[in-house]
Scaffold this motif. Structure first.
Motif, PDB file in Angstrom:
ATOM      1  N   ALA A  44       0.815  -1.214   0.000  1.00 36.52           N
ATOM      2  CA  ALA A  44       0.000   0.000   0.000  1.00 36.52           C
ATOM      3  C   ALA A  44       0.845   1.259   0.000  1.00 36.52           C
ATOM      4  CB  ALA A  44      -0.926  -0.010   1.207  1.00 36.52           C
ATOM      5  N   GLU A  45       2.014   1.217   0.635  1.00 36.64           N
ATOM      6  CA  GLU A  45       2.878   2.394   0.687  1.00 36.64           C
ATOM      7  C   GLU A  45       3.765   2.529  -0.535  1.00 36.64           C
ATOM      8  OE1 GLU A  45       2.501   4.601   3.100  1.00 36.64           O
ATOM      9  OE2 GLU A  45       0.913   3.280   3.832  1.00 36.64           O
ATOM     10  N   GLY A  46       3.786   1.503  -1.387  1.00 38.23           N
ATOM     11  CA  GLY A  46       4.605   1.549  -2.584  1.00 38.23           C
ATOM     12  C   GLY A  46       3.805   1.943  -3.806  1.00 38.23           C
ATOM     13  N   ASP A  47       4.131   1.336  -4.938  1.00 37.96           N
ATOM     14  CA  ASP A  47       3.473   1.698  -6.186  1.00 37.96           C
ATOM     15  C   ASP A  47       2.559   0.599  -6.729  1.00 37.96           C
ATOM     16  OD1 ASP A  47       4.671   4.318  -6.565  1.00 37.96           O
ATOM     17  OD2 ASP A  47       6.560   3.238  -6.799  1.00 37.96           O
ATOM     18  N   PHE A  48       2.688  -0.619  -6.228  1.00 39.43           N
ATOM     19  CA  PHE A  48       1.805  -1.698  -6.674  1.00 39.43           C
ATOM     20  C   PHE A  48       1.734  -2.770  -5.595  1.00 39.43           C
ATOM     21  CE2 PHE A  48       6.072  -2.541  -8.253  1.00 39.43           C
ATOM     22  CZ  PHE A  48       6.293  -3.853  -7.900  1.00 39.43           C
ATOM     23  N   THR A  49       0.714  -3.594  -5.679  1.00 37.91           N
ATOM     24  CA  THR A  49       0.493  -4.668  -4.708  1.00 37.91           C
ATOM     25  C   THR A  49       0.497  -5.999  -5.432  1.00 37.91           C
ATOM     26  OG1 THR A  49      -0.858  -3.190  -3.357  1.00 37.91           O
ATOM     27  CG2 THR A  49      -1.029  -5.545  -2.902  1.00 37.91           C
ATOM     28  N   THR A  50       1.333  -6.932  -4.995  1.00 38.15           N
ATOM     29  CA  THR A  50       1.415  -8.247  -5.627  1.00 38.15           C
ATOM     30  C   THR A  50       0.513  -9.245  -4.916  1.00 38.15           C
ATOM     31  OG1 THR A  50       3.272  -8.916  -4.241  1.00 38.15           O
ATOM     32  CG2 THR A  50       3.796  -7.795  -6.316  1.00 38.15           C
ATOM     33  N   ALA A  51       0.284 -10.386  -5.546  1.00 37.38           N
ATOM     34  CA  ALA A  51      -0.614 -11.397  -4.995  1.00 37.38           C
ATOM     35  C   ALA A  51      -0.247 -11.828  -3.574  1.00 37.38           C
ATOM     36  CB  ALA A  51      -0.677 -12.607  -5.927  1.00 37.38           C
ATOM     37  N   PRO A  52       1.032 -12.072  -3.247  1.00 34.16           N
ATOM     38  CA  PRO A  52       1.358 -12.465  -1.874  1.00 34.16           C
ATOM     39  C   PRO A  52       1.005 -11.382  -0.851  1.00 34.16           C
ATOM     40  CG  PRO A  52       3.182 -12.965  -3.340  1.00 34.16           C
ATOM     41  CD  PRO A  52       2.221 -12.132  -4.118  1.00 34.16           C
ATOM     42  N   GLU A  53       1.032 -10.109  -1.270  1.00 34.67           N
ATOM     43  CA  GLU A  53       0.690  -9.020  -0.361  1.00 34.67           C
ATOM     44  C   GLU A  53      -0.818  -8.908  -0.170  1.00 34.67           C
ATOM     45  OE1 GLU A  53       3.133  -7.455   1.067  1.00 34.67           O
ATOM     46  OE2 GLU A  53       4.802  -8.068  -0.192  1.00 34.67           O
ATOM     47  N   ILE A  54      -1.578  -9.460  -1.105  1.00 36.43           N
ATOM     48  CA  ILE A  54      -3.042  -9.417  -1.007  1.00 36.43           C
ATOM     49  C   ILE A  54      -3.553 -10.406   0.028  1.00 36.43           C
ATOM     50  CG2 ILE A  54      -5.187  -9.956  -2.265  1.00 36.43           C
ATOM     51  CD1 ILE A  54      -3.813  -8.822  -4.769  1.00 36.43           C
ATOM     52  N   SER A  55      -3.002 -11.627   0.010  1.00 42.16           N
ATOM     53  CA  SER A  55      -3.528 -12.663   0.896  1.00 42.16           C
ATOM     54  C   SER A  55      -2.507 -13.766   1.134  1.00 42.16           C
ATOM     55  CB  SER A  55      -4.791 -13.289   0.288  1.00 42.16           C
ATOM     56  OG  SER A  55      -5.229 -14.397   1.054  1.00 42.16           O
ATOM     57  N   GLN A  56      -2.502 -14.290   2.361  1.00 44.09           N
ATOM     58  CA  GLN A  56      -1.668 -15.439   2.691  1.00 44.09           C
ATOM     59  C   GLN A  56      -2.060 -16.664   1.896  1.00 44.09           C
ATOM     60  OE1 GLN A  56      -3.247 -15.625   6.852  1.00 44.09           O
ATOM     61  NE2 GLN A  56      -3.533 -17.810   6.428  1.00 44.09           N
ATOM     62  N   MET A  57      -3.307 -16.709   1.405  1.00 50.41           N
ATOM     63  CA  MET A  57      -3.795 -17.888   0.681  1.00 50.41           C
ATOM     64  C   MET A  57      -2.971 -18.149  -0.573  1.00 50.41           C
ATOM     65  SD  MET A  57      -7.961 -17.635   1.038  1.00 50.41           S
ATOM     66  CE  MET A  57      -8.078 -15.945   0.438  1.00 50.41           C
ATOM     67  N   PHE A  58      -2.485 -17.084  -1.209  1.00 49.90           N
ATOM     68  CA  PHE A  58      -1.691 -17.265  -2.420  1.00 49.90           C
ATOM     69  C   PHE A  58      -0.453 -18.104  -2.130  1.00 49.90           C
ATOM     70  CE2 PHE A  58       1.578 -15.938  -5.469  1.00 49.90           C
ATOM     71  CZ  PHE A  58       0.918 -16.121  -6.668  1.00 49.90           C
ATOM     72  N   GLY A  59       0.338 -17.707  -1.140  1.00 52.80           N
ATOM     73  CA  GLY A  59       1.543 -18.455  -0.795  1.00 52.80           C
ATOM     74  C   GLY A  59       1.243 -19.850  -0.301  1.00 52.80           C
ATOM     75  N   GLU A  60       0.153 -20.011   0.418  1.00 49.71           N
ATOM     76  CA  GLU A  60      -0.207 -21.334   0.934  1.00 49.71           C
ATOM     77  C   GLU A  60      -0.520 -22.299  -0.206  1.00 49.71           C
ATOM     78  OE1 GLU A  60      -2.142 -19.736   5.152  1.00 49.71           O
ATOM     79  OE2 GLU A  60      -3.426 -20.200   3.436  1.00 49.71           O
ATOM     80  N   LEU A  61      -1.246 -21.826  -1.215  1.00 48.19           N
ATOM     81  CA  LEU A  61      -1.604 -22.707  -2.334  1.00 48.19           C
ATOM     82  C   LEU A  61      -0.402 -22.995  -3.222  1.00 48.19           C
ATOM     83  CD1 LEU A  61      -5.099 -21.232  -3.238  1.00 48.19           C
ATOM     84  CD2 LEU A  61      -4.599 -23.320  -1.958  1.00 48.19           C
ATOM     85  N   VAL A  62       0.490 -22.023  -3.363  1.00 44.19           N
ATOM     86  CA  VAL A  62       1.736 -22.285  -4.091  1.00 44.19           C
ATOM     87  C   VAL A  62       2.550 -23.342  -3.352  1.00 44.19           C
ATOM     88  CG1 VAL A  62       3.932 -21.283  -4.831  1.00 44.19           C
ATOM     89  CG2 VAL A  62       1.807 -20.013  -5.184  1.00 44.19           C
ATOM     90  N   ALA A  63       2.561 -23.280  -2.024  1.00 42.40           N
ATOM     91  CA  ALA A  63       3.282 -24.281  -1.235  1.00 42.40           C
ATOM     92  C   ALA A  63       2.689 -25.669  -1.427  1.00 42.40           C
ATOM     93  CB  ALA A  63       3.253 -23.902   0.248  1.00 42.40           C
TER      94      ALA A  63
END
Length: 358
Positions: A44-63
């Protein structure tokens, strides 16, 4: 005018126009004033938001996918888990937490990052991790072992060349200095071999843009060569297209808004859409299977809705609404679900969990 813009203009005045790829490289990676070397671009303080920053679910499903790929490879005991272009380290943090619950399958964990500043950020993010983590500049210095590697929004930031159609020829697009000393796009003398162009290039109108990114292909080839030699699998997310085509996708993001590509060198993120067909071809050229899907298809196939339901079961109404919004952002067709694509590669015949769309 930014300090980098002044230097770029001086360089052009002295030596002539520079290619779009050179311009991108300077804007993003200049040691003194480059975007990734001087600022915090994520969240939020930068210029864009990536999927891992949106939700922990992204990293969990990649794992979960990585764990299944590791099992499909025969559960190699000496395998390396790696992330290339790991941002703030959020994705790796979520993956390690989920993998620890499944099984401590990866004795070697690696972060492939060239920016000293981002390495410091990643080290802080992963400070409480139990896994021994090593930092590397390139894939070539990773341990000689089966490699299970992930990249999220890696390829879009690797510089691309652009070519503009003028008559029957495609001339390399470059950045020059125009009126009042302002940066401007110009057509350079270099042309492109017609064999590289997509089928619709012949009928494209004058002024059309074709993007050609050999540096991205080279990065994919380095990963594919390592997996072909040592085993493993790779999973890559980015925004882009599944088939090559004509179009100008070069864009600048600054404070979560689109910006003029030439306006703020070093202060805006420059990216372009990724040609996933070229990446898949590079993987297949090294004897790997390559599977393609949209991010929405992949996450839903990996159990996004089920994971969201489980998280929501212990949340209040506000928490459930937040989780629902995260699902929509990650997988919704009007959000990241369709725009973002996924490439999975592994040695031929490996039974990877993947939606049956390719």
């Amino acid at each position: 005018m930014t300090a980098l813009k002044t230097r770029i203009a001086s360089l052009i005045v002295a030596s002539g126009p520079i290619s779009v790829a050179e311009y991108m490289a300077l804007c993003l990676f200049d040691p003194a004033d480059g975007y990734y070397t001087t600022r915090e671009p994520f969240g939020a303080e930068g210029d864009f938001t990536t999927a891992p920053e949106i939700s922990q679910m992204f990293g969990e499903l990649v794992a979960v996918w990585l764990y299944a790929a590791w099992q499909a490879a025969g559960r190699p005991a000496n395998a390396t888990l790696a992330e290339i272009g790991p941002g703030r380290g959020t994705l790796m943090k979520d993956m390690l937490r989920a993998l620890h619950k499944l099984e401590p399958a990866f004795p070697n964990t690696a972060m492939i990052e060239t920016s000293p500043r981002l390495r410091e950020v990643q080290q802080r993010t992963l400070a409480n991790s139990d896994a021994p983590i090593g930092w590397h500049d390139t894939v070539s210095t990773l341990p000689d072992a089966p490699l299970f590697i992930v990249g999220n929004e890696l390829f879009d930031a690797i510089p691309t060349r652009q070519f503009i159609k003028i008559g029957a020829a495609w001339h390399e697009r470059a950045v020059g200095v125009g009126e009042a000393g302002k940066l401007a796009f110009v057509a350079g003398p270099a042309t492109l071999d017609a064999a590289v162009l997509p089928p619709d290039a012949a009928t494209a109108p004058d002024g059309s843009i074709f993007e050609f990114a050999p540096a991205r292909t080279a990065t994919m080839e380095a990963v594919a060569e390592r997996i072909a030699a040592s085993g493993g699998a790779g999973l890559f997310f980015d925004y882009g297209h599944l088939k090559p085509g004509i179009g100008d996708t070069l864009q600048a993001l600054r404070k979560h808004r689109h910006d003029d590509v030439l306006a703020h060198p070093g202060e805006a993120d420059l990216t372009s859409h990724v040609d996933f067909s070229a990446l898949a071809l590079a993987g297949r050229a090294h004897g790997l299977d390559a599977h393609l899907a949209t991010q929405g298809e992949f996450l839903l196939a990996m159990g996004l809705l089920e994971r969201a339901d489980k998280l929501g079961a212990s949340a209040d109404a506000m928490g459930r609404e937040k989780i629902s919004g995260e699902v929509e952002r990650l997988a919704g067709p009007d959000a990241m679900g369709s725009l973002f694509k996924v490439l999975a590669v592994a040695p031929r015949g490996t039974k990877l969990p993947f939606p049956a769309v390719s």
